[in-house]
Write an enzyme that holds these catalytic residues in place. Sequence first.
Site, PDB file in Angstrom:
ATOM      1  N   LEU A 179       0.889  -1.159   0.000  1.00 28.74           N
ATOM      2  CA  LEU A 179       0.000   0.000   0.000  1.00 28.74           C
ATOM      3  C   LEU A 179       0.924   1.206   0.000  1.00 28.74           C
ATOM      4  O   LEU A 179       1.957   1.183   0.679  1.00 28.74           O
ATOM      5  CB  LEU A 179      -0.877   0.030   1.259  1.00 28.74           C
ATOM      6  N   ASP A 180       0.547   2.248  -0.728  1.00 22.99           N
ATOM      7  CA  ASP A 180       1.387   3.443  -0.756  1.00 22.99           C
ATOM      8  C   ASP A 180       1.556   4.005   0.653  1.00 22.99           C
ATOM      9  O   ASP A 180       0.704   3.788   1.509  1.00 22.99           O
ATOM     10  CB  ASP A 180       0.727   4.550  -1.591  1.00 22.99           C
ATOM     11  N   LEU A 181       2.591   4.802   0.799  1.00 26.56           N
ATOM     12  CA  LEU A 181       2.863   5.464   2.080  1.00 26.56           C
ATOM     13  C   LEU A 181       1.607   6.178   2.594  1.00 26.56           C
ATOM     14  O   LEU A 181       1.252   6.112   3.758  1.00 26.56           O
ATOM     15  CB  LEU A 181       4.002   6.474   1.859  1.00 26.56           C
ATOM     16  N   THR A 221      -1.557   5.624   1.720  1.00 26.05           N
ATOM     17  CA  THR A 221      -2.807   4.842   1.679  1.00 26.05           C
ATOM     18  C   THR A 221      -3.005   4.141   3.014  1.00 26.05           C
ATOM     19  O   THR A 221      -2.041   3.677   3.621  1.00 26.05           O
ATOM     20  CB  THR A 221      -2.758   3.801   0.537  1.00 26.05           C
TER      21      THR A 221
END
Length: 247
Positions: A103-105, A107
């Site tokens: 998951l993105d930083l 998100t």
Amino acid sequence: MEERLQKILAKAGIASRRSAEQLIRDGRIRVNGQVVMEMGCKADPAHDRITCDGKPMAFEEKVYVLLNKPAGYVTTLSDPQGRPVVTDLITEIPLRLFPVGRLDLDTEGALLMTNDGELGNSILHPRFEVKKTYEALVVGCPTPDKLNRLEQGIELDGFRTRPAAIRVLKRHKDQTLIEIVIHEGKKRQVRKMFQALNHRVLHLKRTAYGQLKLGTLPLGKYRVLTPDDLKKIFSGKIPFTIKNIPD
Ligand code: URA
């Protein structure tokens, strides 16, 4: 993760490090069918088949957790920039769990973590088409036509996205909360899909893997999953490892 064979054998609890070395010297250990007699040899218990006298070795208990990842945490095991990593949040499990996918930083939401490499690969493998559900708060109010294009698939970085399911959850004056279900996992895919239609994502949260929902799990907390939880991830196409998890 690759480790020296004698360390793996010792961790599996079948022998002390020294007696593990003796087992290796005696030619009783095989890795993927090959007898291994050199001391420096490395293997990966998550991927290699390791046997002693022909019997598969039982390694550490497999653990599966669902974490509600907060924004600001990196989905890796360590970060050269010293930012907080998701494993920092797994405080009471003395095993090395790794995140399944990323998951993105920025998100939030459902992140599966396990020490079961095989299960992790199944979740990520396109064959099992594990659906991931996200809630995206986007700028503006995308028209039905735009949402329809996202559902059908759009060109993104030289590939066409697979069909997605989209549902508008809430319309605000100049923002819209949208649920999107995809079974791909390209880097920043959801953000890029909306950006491609000129609707920047302001907030993104993953709410489910298949039918396994994040529910009311508080941000930054995790729960250990049961075999039934794991089955909810896969709709129908249950991978071999799951079939073998006792009820
Ligand atoms: N899609 C994104 O854009 N970001 C994520 O973290 C996951 C899916």
